[in-house]
Design a protein around this motif. Structure first.
Motif, short mmCIF file in Angstrom:
data_model
loop_
_atom_site.label_atom_id
_atom_site.label_comp_id
_atom_site.label_asym_id
_atom_site.label_seq_id
_atom_site.Cartn_x
_atom_site.Cartn_y
_atom_site.Cartn_z
N GLU A 65 70.16 -36.30 60.60
CA GLU A 65 71.58 -36.55 60.35
C GLU A 65 72.23 -35.37 59.63
N ALA A 66 71.49 -34.80 58.66
CA ALA A 66 72.06 -33.72 57.86
C ALA A 66 72.25 -32.45 58.68
N SER A 67 71.31 -32.20 59.61
CA SER A 67 71.40 -30.94 60.35
C SER A 67 72.31 -31.07 61.56
N ARG A 68 72.66 -32.31 61.91
CA ARG A 68 73.51 -32.50 63.08
C ARG A 68 74.89 -31.89 62.83
N VAL A 99 55.25 -48.16 52.15
CA VAL A 99 56.37 -47.52 51.48
C VAL A 99 56.37 -46.02 51.73
N LEU A 100 55.20 -45.39 51.61
CA LEU A 100 55.16 -43.94 51.84
C LEU A 100 55.52 -43.63 53.29
N TYR A 111 59.25 -44.05 53.70
CA TYR A 111 59.99 -42.94 53.09
C TYR A 111 59.95 -41.72 53.99
N SER A 112 58.78 -41.48 54.58
CA SER A 112 58.65 -40.34 55.49
C SER A 112 59.59 -40.49 56.68
N VAL A 113 59.65 -41.69 57.23
CA VAL A 113 60.55 -41.95 58.36
C VAL A 113 62.00 -41.73 57.93
N LEU A 125 63.09 -39.81 55.62
CA LEU A 125 63.34 -38.37 55.47
C LEU A 125 63.63 -37.73 56.82
N THR A 126 62.85 -38.12 57.82
CA THR A 126 63.07 -37.58 59.16
C THR A 126 64.47 -37.92 59.65
N GLY A 183 77.31 -39.30 50.94
CA GLY A 183 76.98 -40.58 51.55
C GLY A 183 75.63 -40.59 52.18
N TRP A 192 50.91 -47.76 51.54
CA TRP A 192 50.99 -47.05 52.84
C TRP A 192 52.31 -47.33 53.53
N ARG A 214 67.12 -38.74 57.89
CA ARG A 214 68.17 -38.06 57.13
C ARG A 214 68.24 -36.58 57.46
N ARG A 215 67.08 -36.01 57.74
CA ARG A 215 67.05 -34.59 58.11
C ARG A 215 67.84 -34.38 59.41
#
Lengths: 229, 228, 48
Positions: free
Chosen positions: C32-35, C18-19, C22-24, C26-27, C48, C16, C29-30
């Motif tokens: 950061e990526a869309s910024r 780790v999953l 990982y979800s956090v 992803l949020t 990077g 629980w 990184r999402r």
């Protein structure tokens, strides 16, 4: 629509996982041979199936990229490999936690466990390679080749380790005869499958945003390559 | 392109590589020396117990070979990468398949020769026995060398223009050739220590199977690796 | 209590956590990526 699928898979996966794990821990009967430690199964076995399905998706996407050259294939290949690696890591960790009380050691050279370990390294290498290639198109082709080679290795590793250990090895998985156990295992397996899809979709979204950014400045594509390094 | 033409091109590329290796043989010598050093380090690491050394002679031999192989493989695209000559080869009507076969055959031959060089050292250092004859052992060497060379050549091309190639090549290659290591060590060990159950055959088959799979995959995928 | 439960508990908590982590990630990184993906972006090191 895509957003709905993403949220849906996440919610369904989470509910199913809570249900499967909860029932597995407190409702399913205790295994006669292994005792309560067998309850590890509902956490451990589904990670194996899920990791394998994720790697299979990644492999198919790698082949798809080489054939069709569409970015989505590459993004799916990357996302599925990363999510597969997460479940693969969980598989190894729960396997070790399970192995300690049952076999007395954290690690045995069980063919499946060993194959999982090798796959972990192979896909770790795949993701590491992706970080070192700047040009998106080149990265996609090289990664697709590496992804195909890595996946093709899995069955060979499995059989070589099986022979290596000797052919008369006793299988270590407890028999799941009780219908309650089967139900808990199935619930947990479908839960992780849903979560895997959910994670892959989210990871694809991240990859797409990054790719858009990389492809955005027009002169980058022309100026990035050609000069001696 | 006809098959004969393809073979001719592969031979040309192989000959060019052999010539280059021969001219720069100081480097090849150094790699062979590195292999010798590794074998020495293994015997230092396990201590002076002769029985252990004999028991694991095959394992040490193959580990030494695998460690040196990375150096040899990285070499096979260094010249091209430094001078942007892959581009040149690609502009000439040279077939990617011929290029792969030429390079991979040279690499396999190089590893095979390296293995043959290390074998007498294993006899001297570890007391490895050659009762089964050098022929079968050389056969296992050839199959194992081919198994490392096919994915090794492909990955050498993949990593040739990447900054972190020194770490990426072994990182990608070593887990992939785990079956080769298992099978080759087992077969070599059985040939050296005796094979009462007659198991060498199945390990050889495994090596052949791995070779077939990866030589085919390499031939199919190499074109995508060298394209721009 | 059955001593095996400690192992079982550790395994489930790990899954629980780790999953969830990982979800956090992803949020994060999402985000950061869309910024700044809309405007002009300085070309930096990729991946990077």
């Amino acid at each position: 629509m895509r957003h709905a699928v993403m949220v849906g898979t996440g919610v369904v996966g989470l509910v199913l996982l809570a249900l499967g794990h909860g029932l597995g821990l407190f409702w399913a009967p205790t295994d006669k041979m292994m005792g309560d430690v067998q309850r590890m199964m509902y956490a451990h076995v589904p990670t194996a199936w899920t990791a394998l399905v994720a790697y299979l998706i990644s492999f198919v996407a790698c082949v798809g990229y080489l054939f069709f050259g569409d970015w989505t294939w590459d993004l799916v290949a990357e996302a599925a490999a990363e999510v597969g690696l997460v479940f693969n890591g969980l598989l190894l960790a729960t396997g070790m936690i399970w192995g300690r009380p049952t076999w007395g050691v954290y690690w045995t050279w069980d063919p499946r466990l060993t194959t999982a370990g090798v796959l972990f390294l192979l896909y770790g290498g795949y993701l590491a390679l992706r970080r070192f290639v700047d040009d998106p198109e080149r990265r996609a082709s090289l990664a697709a080749v590496v992804g195909i080679l890595a996946f093709a290795d899995a069955p060979i590793v499995y059989f070589s380790v099986r022979w290596w250990r000797g052919l008369h090895q006793i299988q270590s998985t407890p028999k799941t005869v009780d219908p309650e156990m089967v139900l808990c295992l199935r619930l947990s397996a479908f839960a992780m499958l849903f979560l895997m899809v959910h994670f892959v979709l989210r990871r694809v979204q991240i990859g797409r945003a990054r790719l858009d950014r990389e492809l955005a400045p027009p002169p980058a594509a022309a100026a990035g390559w050609g000069g001696p390094r | 392109m006809t098959a004969a033409e393809r073979v001719r091109q592969a031979v040309t590329i192989a000959r060019k590589d052999v010539l280059l290796e021969w001219r720069g043989r100081a480097r090849i010598n150094a790699i062979a020396f590195f292999g010798v050093t590794t074998l020495l380090m293994f015997s230092f690491a396990i201590g002076p117990d002769a029985r252990t050394a004999t028991l694991y002679a095959g394992a040490f031999l193959w580990l030494g070979l695998l460690l040196s192989s990375v150096l040899a493989l990285a070499e096979s695209f260094r010249v091209e990468a430094e001078n942007d000559a892959v581009e040149g080869l690609r502009l000439l009507p040279v077939d990617a398949l011929a290029m792969f076969l030429g390079k991979a055959v040279v690499n396999a031959a190089l590893l095979f020769v390296l293995a043959l060089l290390l074998l007498p050292l294993a006899v001297v250092l570890y007391g490895a026995k050659l009762d089964a004859g050098v022929g079968p052992i050389a056969g296992v060497f050839a199959l194992g060398a081919a198994g490392v060379a096919a994915p090794g050549t492909l990955y050498a091309a993949v990593t040739s223009r990447i900054q972190a190639r020194e770490v990426l090549l072994p990182l990608l290659l070593f887990p992939l050739v785990v079956p080769v290591l298992l099978a080759a060590v087992k077969a070599t060990g059985l040939l050296m220590l005796g094979d009462p159950m007659g198991q060498v055959g199945s390990w050889t088959q495994l090596l052949v199977g791995f070779d077939v799979v990866y030589w085919i995959l390499g031939s199919l995928l190499f074109a995508r690796v060298i394209e721009e | 209590m059955n001593p095996y439960w400690e192992y079982v508990r550790a395994g489930y908590i790990l899954v629980w956590v780790v999953l969830g982590a990982y979800s956090v990630s992803l949020t994060a990184r999402r985000r950061e990526a869309s910024r700044g993906s809309g405007g002009p972006v300085p070309r930096g090191g990729a991946g990077g």
